[in-house]
Design an enzyme around this catalytic site. Structure first.
Site, PDB file in Angstrom:
ATOM      1  N   ASP A 262     -10.730  -6.341  44.509  1.00 27.12           N
ATOM      2  CA  ASP A 262     -10.412  -7.661  44.707  1.00 27.12           C
ATOM      3  C   ASP A 262     -11.565  -8.479  45.579  1.00 27.12           C
ATOM      4  OD1 ASP A 262     -10.174  -6.307  47.233  1.00 27.12           O
ATOM      5  OD2 ASP A 262      -7.918  -6.257  46.996  1.00 27.12           O
TER       6      ASP A 262
ATOM      7  N   ASN B 153       2.969  -4.083  53.560  1.00 26.75           N
ATOM      8  CA  ASN B 153       4.124  -4.258  52.509  1.00 26.75           C
ATOM      9  C   ASN B 153       3.963  -3.683  51.290  1.00 26.75           C
ATOM     10  OD1 ASN B 153       2.050  -5.538  51.422  1.00 26.75           O
ATOM     11  ND2 ASN B 153       2.862  -7.596  51.285  1.00 26.75           N
TER      12      ASN B 153
ATOM     13  N   HIS C 111       1.384  -3.409  49.329  1.00 25.53           N
ATOM     14  CA  HIS C 111       0.686  -3.873  48.281  1.00 25.53           C
ATOM     15  C   HIS C 111      -0.535  -3.059  48.004  1.00 25.53           C
ATOM     16  CE1 HIS C 111      -2.286  -6.449  51.244  1.00 25.53           C
ATOM     17  NE2 HIS C 111      -2.655  -5.169  51.174  1.00 25.53           N
TER      18      HIS C 111
ATOM     19  N   GLU D 144       0.972  -8.187  45.858  1.00 27.46           N
ATOM     20  CA  GLU D 144       2.034  -8.200  46.795  1.00 27.46           C
ATOM     21  C   GLU D 144       3.370  -7.956  46.348  1.00 27.46           C
ATOM     22  OE1 GLU D 144       0.330  -8.412  49.518  1.00 27.46           O
ATOM     23  OE2 GLU D 144      -0.402 -10.322  50.018  1.00 27.46           O
TER      24      GLU D 144
END
Ligand code: PGA
Length: 246
Positions: free
Chosen positions: A67, A135, A137, A142
């Site tokens: 990313d 979380n 990810h 996400e």
């Protein structure tokens, strides 16, 4: 999925680095999917040491990163291109032309298709290194009602922005959007190596190791769909995630 519980985060990082080095020794033209964030820094330090010591050469290795933040050029010192140069590429004998970090500026659809192509160019990655968000990810996919298969732009969640604020002057400075590999881009790698540490990751890891459920609310659980996914965690995190033997 194969769970590896180590004595410490340092040991987890050595384990991961040595797995990657062994792959390159066996396949000098290996293609690596790489990750940024705090977790992989010691892994890259060990790979750089092994390269300096002449134990592994990246001369023919190709890489593609998960990313990149939207709005940052590769020259920006908060960009993931810059992170990779600083922590790994400048310290090993890799040819920069063989490294790919998605472009965070310019036409987003063009950049996403280019990232999709980079994942497949010359064959899928032999190994994808992953961290995990608090979380759950992976990449910047996400936790949500739905996940996305291919490269796309993701709106970063409040928890991700808060977690990444430590790398910036404040949370206001953290980019709010990122270009990321999608779930298919990640899961197409021949092998996955996820490394996690810290109690903040306990809930995500609990969902990964405690049952056989797969949920978009905890994207790392999708690793259960991959036949060769190694999850490397230290004993402290394993205990916090409720692993009985930790
Ligand atoms: P961290 O980030 O390594 O900085 O904890 C991991 C991630 O967000 O995937």
């Amino acid at each position: 999925m194969n769970l590896i519980v180590t004595e410490s985060y340092a040991e987890s990082c050595l384990y991961a680095a040595h797995q990657i080095a062994a792959l390159i020794q066996q396949t000098p033209t290996a293609k690596l999917g790489l990750a940024t964030g705090g977790t992989p820094v010691p892994i890259y330090r060990e790979l750089a040491r092994l390269c300096r010591a002449g134990e592994v050469s990246f001369a023919k290795v190709r890489t593609v990163n998960l990313d990149e933040y939207c709005g940052l050029t590769g020259q920006n010192d908060q960009s993931y291109r810059h992170f990779m140069e600083k922590h790994l590429f400048s310290k090993i004998d890799i040819d920069t032309a063989n490294t790919y970090v998605a472009c965070g500026v310019g036409d987003e659809q063009t950049n996403c298709r280019a990232l999709d192509e980079a994942v497949l160019a010359g064959g899928v990655p032999d190994l994808q290194l992953l961290g995990v968000g608090t979380n759950g990810h992976i990449g910047f996919n996400e936790a949500s009602e739905t996940l996305t298969a291919h490269a796309h732009i993701e709106q970063l969640s409040a928890t991700t922005i808060a977690a990444n604020a430590r790398f910036f002057a404040g949370s206001d400075e953290v980019p709010t959007r990122a270009i990321t590999m999608g779930m298919q881009n990640i899961l197409c790698a021949r092998r996955i190596l996820l490394v996690a540490t810290g109690k903040a990751k306990a809930e995500a890891i609990r969902g990964l190791i405690q049952n056989d459920d797969v949920t978009t609310r905890n994207p790392c659980t999708f690793l259960k769909l991959h036949p060769f996914a190694d999850v490397v965690i230290d004993r402290t995190l394993a205990a916090a995630a409720g692993w009985p033997d930790a």
